[in-house]
Design a protein around this motif. Structure first.
Motif, PDB file in Angstrom:
ATOM      1  N   ALA A 127       0.812  -1.221   0.000  1.00 56.38           N
ATOM      2  CA  ALA A 127       0.000   0.000   0.000  1.00 56.38           C
ATOM      3  C   ALA A 127       0.842   1.267   0.000  1.00 56.38           C
ATOM      4  O   ALA A 127       0.378   2.320  -0.459  1.00 56.38           O
ATOM      5  CB  ALA A 127      -0.943  -0.004   1.206  1.00 56.38           C
ATOM      6  N   ILE A 128       2.046   1.198   0.518  1.00 56.62           N
ATOM      7  CA  ILE A 128       2.871   2.400   0.680  1.00 56.62           C
ATOM      8  C   ILE A 128       3.081   3.177  -0.628  1.00 56.62           C
ATOM      9  O   ILE A 128       2.989   4.409  -0.636  1.00 56.62           O
ATOM     10  CB  ILE A 128       4.227   2.037   1.322  1.00 56.62           C
ATOM     11  CG1 ILE A 128       4.017   1.626   2.783  1.00 56.62           C
ATOM     12  CG2 ILE A 128       5.196   3.209   1.253  1.00 56.62           C
ATOM     13  CD1 ILE A 128       5.274   1.118   3.464  1.00 56.62           C
ATOM     14  N   SER A 185       0.571   5.911  -1.399  1.00 54.27           N
ATOM     15  CA  SER A 185       0.256   6.883  -0.351  1.00 54.27           C
ATOM     16  C   SER A 185       0.575   8.319  -0.759  1.00 54.27           C
ATOM     17  O   SER A 185      -0.210   9.236  -0.486  1.00 54.27           O
ATOM     18  CB  SER A 185       0.991   6.527   0.943  1.00 54.27           C
ATOM     19  OG  SER A 185       2.398   6.554   0.753  1.00 54.27           O
ATOM     20  N   LEU A 205      -2.002   9.727  -3.217  1.00 54.27           N
ATOM     21  CA  LEU A 205      -3.272   9.954  -2.536  1.00 54.27           C
ATOM     22  C   LEU A 205      -3.217  11.194  -1.648  1.00 54.27           C
ATOM     23  O   LEU A 205      -4.187  11.968  -1.593  1.00 54.27           O
ATOM     24  CB  LEU A 205      -3.638   8.726  -1.696  1.00 54.27           C
ATOM     25  CG  LEU A 205      -4.001   7.463  -2.487  1.00 54.27           C
ATOM     26  CD1 LEU A 205      -4.165   6.276  -1.540  1.00 54.27           C
ATOM     27  CD2 LEU A 205      -5.274   7.675  -3.298  1.00 54.27           C
ATOM     28  N   VAL A 206      -2.102  11.399  -0.957  1.00 53.16           N
ATOM     29  CA  VAL A 206      -1.945  12.581  -0.112  1.00 53.16           C
ATOM     30  C   VAL A 206      -1.971  13.849  -0.954  1.00 53.16           C
ATOM     31  O   VAL A 206      -2.613  14.846  -0.593  1.00 53.16           O
ATOM     32  CB  VAL A 206      -0.645  12.494   0.712  1.00 53.16           C
ATOM     33  CG1 VAL A 206      -0.303  13.845   1.350  1.00 53.16           C
ATOM     34  CG2 VAL A 206      -0.769  11.431   1.794  1.00 53.16           C
ATOM     35  N   VAL A 212      -6.692  11.572   3.846  1.00 56.38           N
ATOM     36  CA  VAL A 212      -6.105  10.232   3.719  1.00 56.38           C
ATOM     37  C   VAL A 212      -5.848   9.625   5.095  1.00 56.38           C
ATOM     38  O   VAL A 212      -6.123   8.441   5.339  1.00 56.38           O
ATOM     39  CB  VAL A 212      -4.796  10.290   2.909  1.00 56.38           C
ATOM     40  CG1 VAL A 212      -4.083   8.939   2.920  1.00 56.38           C
ATOM     41  CG2 VAL A 212      -5.087  10.710   1.469  1.00 56.38           C
ATOM     42  N   ALA A 236      -7.767   6.298   6.299  1.00 53.53           N
ATOM     43  CA  ALA A 236      -6.959   5.114   6.589  1.00 53.53           C
ATOM     44  C   ALA A 236      -7.141   4.668   8.034  1.00 53.53           C
ATOM     45  O   ALA A 236      -7.236   3.465   8.318  1.00 53.53           O
ATOM     46  CB  ALA A 236      -5.486   5.409   6.308  1.00 53.53           C
ATOM     47  N   SER A 265      -4.264  -0.480   5.320  1.00 52.99           N
ATOM     48  CA  SER A 265      -4.554   0.788   5.984  1.00 52.99           C
ATOM     49  C   SER A 265      -3.314   1.363   6.646  1.00 52.99           C
ATOM     50  O   SER A 265      -3.037   2.564   6.555  1.00 52.99           O
ATOM     51  CB  SER A 265      -5.657   0.591   7.034  1.00 52.99           C
ATOM     52  OG  SER A 265      -6.812   0.028   6.468  1.00 52.99           O
ATOM     53  N   LEU A 319      -0.894   3.275   4.500  1.00 52.71           N
ATOM     54  CA  LEU A 319      -1.240   4.670   4.220  1.00 52.71           C
ATOM     55  C   LEU A 319      -1.085   5.552   5.454  1.00 52.71           C
ATOM     56  O   LEU A 319      -0.821   6.752   5.334  1.00 52.71           O
ATOM     57  CB  LEU A 319      -2.688   4.761   3.709  1.00 52.71           C
ATOM     58  CG  LEU A 319      -3.027   3.977   2.444  1.00 52.71           C
ATOM     59  CD1 LEU A 319      -4.498   4.157   2.089  1.00 52.71           C
ATOM     60  CD2 LEU A 319      -2.148   4.409   1.280  1.00 52.71           C
ATOM     61  N   ALA A 327       1.118   9.243   5.520  1.00 56.77           N
ATOM     62  CA  ALA A 327       0.212  10.386   5.647  1.00 56.77           C
ATOM     63  C   ALA A 327       0.495  11.164   6.924  1.00 56.77           C
ATOM     64  O   ALA A 327       0.508  12.402   6.927  1.00 56.77           O
ATOM     65  CB  ALA A 327      -1.241   9.913   5.625  1.00 56.77           C
ATOM     66  N   MET A 341       6.945   9.042   1.955  1.00 59.99           N
ATOM     67  CA  MET A 341       6.602   7.696   1.502  1.00 59.99           C
ATOM     68  C   MET A 341       7.849   6.851   1.287  1.00 59.99           C
ATOM     69  O   MET A 341       7.932   5.699   1.707  1.00 59.99           O
ATOM     70  CB  MET A 341       5.783   7.787   0.217  1.00 59.99           C
ATOM     71  CG  MET A 341       5.381   6.444  -0.366  1.00 59.99           C
ATOM     72  SD  MET A 341       6.554   5.871  -1.618  1.00 59.99           S
ATOM     73  CE  MET A 341       6.267   7.084  -2.899  1.00 59.99           C
TER      74      MET A 341
END
Length: 472
Positions: free
Chosen positions: A48-49, A52, A55-56, A64, A68, A98, A101, A105, A380
């Motif tokens: 998922a990283i 991130s 998305l941020v 986010v 998360a 989750s 992220l 974030a 990230m």
């Protein structure tokens, strides 16, 4: 808010192991059969990283982070309510996604709010959950499992996390970087698959054997996919992973120190309980209370490092910290069957003093020359490096123990095996210390002394005051 999020995520990653025997009894399985419950978390976290940062930048760090955290708490509830192993593994996978992220974030929000001088001060607080959580997790998990049930190692996240969600929704300020370009789906698929495969291979290597077909396949596939991801991302103008940030020597070198230096540090934290419980036959409670003094050493050093950071620079602090870690690991190598608990506790306290000179300075210095618009990407990448280093630590320790253990005593490593493992970790820490003394920390020292960001402009006093209030 950031302190609370970090504490919850770290505790959840460490507390589950305590509940495995109880889970196995309820589901009628062996503890070994529950391996997926443990491994799926870091694998999904790593996958998922990569998404991130985008998305941020697209939706903002606040949105986010809260989304998360909400998903993390919801999956914790599902973990506790799981009726069988399949449901538990699926819910743990959502937890890992989750958490992948949450960390970037939270870091992006924190470091976009405060300038370099303020980051040094804030890091004194951020180090608290990073040290207390791993030490408290086994004790908390034991109490919950013994007095309630294994389900409460997951339910406990709710009373801790729900107030944080409410507080964040009401008081956190929103921060966004520049508007991101088109979502890089190919980059996500390549990087997520690569990190997931590597994490699986590293986590399972000590258990299944490094020559196991599944481990070899995972590591080779991960390496090939990682190489493909690097080549692909470097060709894009708006990549999912901004690998060009590693062209900055300070950012690159601090991340290399994090990657390699975390192995002896976290390896010692992993090896200590094994030595006490398996090597000396101590109880879990004796082990927990004997490794805990490390946290006090870290908290003490961080306060001193925060004062010295702008005066002497991170290079001297990090180098001396790693050198001390190496020296203390050599002291651990002298421990044997007759070593007392208070001697071990004294060594753990000294180890914490050395560790405190590594964590905060490397994190702050890594972002000193990063522009504000690239903070999400840099945070990230920092998280990827730390998670990888954290995964290598237990793998390195377990491998060192296996290599030093005669085949006739594979189930019970002799004291000499633990001593050899400590010596190997000390050598790695010493090599990293030598490299740390070459760190080009001039820009980091200047930014901290002037109280400015990498962009060169000091944030207005009123804005810093308001945002500091909102973030706390």
């Amino acid at each position: 808010m950031c302190v609370c999020v970090t504490f919850i995520a770290i505790v959840d990653g460490a507390i589950t192991t305590v509940a495995l025997p109880s889970i196995a009894r309820q589901f009628g399985l062996t503890t070994a059969a529950l391996d997926g419950v443990v491994v799926v978390y870091p694998v999904c976290l790593a996958m998922a990283i990569p998404a991130s940062a985008w998305l941020v930048e697209r939706f903002g760090a606040k949105r986010v982070l809260l989304t998360a955290l909400g998903a993390f708490l919801g999956s914790s509830l599902l973990c506790g309510a799981a009726a069988d192993l399949g449901q538990l593994v699926a819910a743990r996978a959502v937890q890992g996604l989750s958490a992948g992220l949450l960390f970037p974030a939270a870091s992006s929000l924190l470091f976009s709010t405060f300038n370099s001088w303020e980051q040094v001060r804030i890091s004194r607080y951020m180090i608290i959950p990073q040290q207390i959580a791993p030490a408290a997790a086994p004790i908390l998990g034991g109490l919950l499992v013994d007095n309630l049930s294994w389900r409460w190692v997951f339910y406990v996240n709710l009373p801790l996390g729900l107030p944080a969600v409410v507080f964040g929704a009401l008081f956190l300020a929103e921060h966004r970087g520049h508007r991101p370009g088109r979502f890089d789906l190919t980059g996500l698929l390549l990087s997520a698959a690569a990190l997931g495969a590597v994490m699986f291979g590293v986590c399972e290597g000590p258990n299944r054997g490094w020559s196991s077909p599944s481990v070899v396949t995972a590591l080779v596939l991960g390496a090939v996919l990682l190489a493909a991801a690097i080549v692909f991302e470097l060709r894009l103008s708006e990549p999912l992973l901004k690998l060009r940030l590693f062209a900055d020597r300070l950012f690159r070198d601090t991340n290399l120190i994090n990657l390699v230096g975390l192995v002896p540090i976290l390896g010692a934290m992993y090896l200590g309980p094994l030595f006490l419980q398996q090597g000396q036959g101590r109880s879990a409670l004796e082990s927990g209370t004997s490794t805990f003094p490390e946290a006090f050493g870290v908290l003490l050093t961080v306060q001193v490092a925060g004062i010295l950071y702008s005066r002497v620079g991170p290079r001297i602090i990090i180098g001396c910290g790693l050198a001390m870690v190496s020296g203390v690991l050599l002291l651990f190598a002298t421990c044997d069957q007759d070593t007392g608990l208070w001697t071990f506790r004294a060594y753990m306290f000294l180890l914490g003093i050395g560790m405190g000179g590594v964590f905060m300075p490397t994190t702050v210095a890594s972002l000193a020359t990063v522009s504000r618009k690239d903070l999400a990407q840099a945070s990230m990448l920092n998280t990827v490096v730390r998670q990888t280093g954290g995964a290598f630590a237990p793998a390195a320790v377990t491998t060192a123990l296996v290599l030093s253990t005669p085949s006739t005593a594979a189930a019970h490593p002799p004291i000499a095996a633990y001593q050899h493992a400590y010596i190997a970790l000390a050598a790695l820490a010493a090599a990293t210390a030598v490299f740390a003394f070459t760190l080009p920390d001039g820009p980091a020292r200047t930014a901290a002394a002037r109280g400015t960001t990498a962009t060169g402009g000091a944030a207005p006093a009123q804005r810093r005051h308001e945002e500091a209030h909102q973030c706390h």
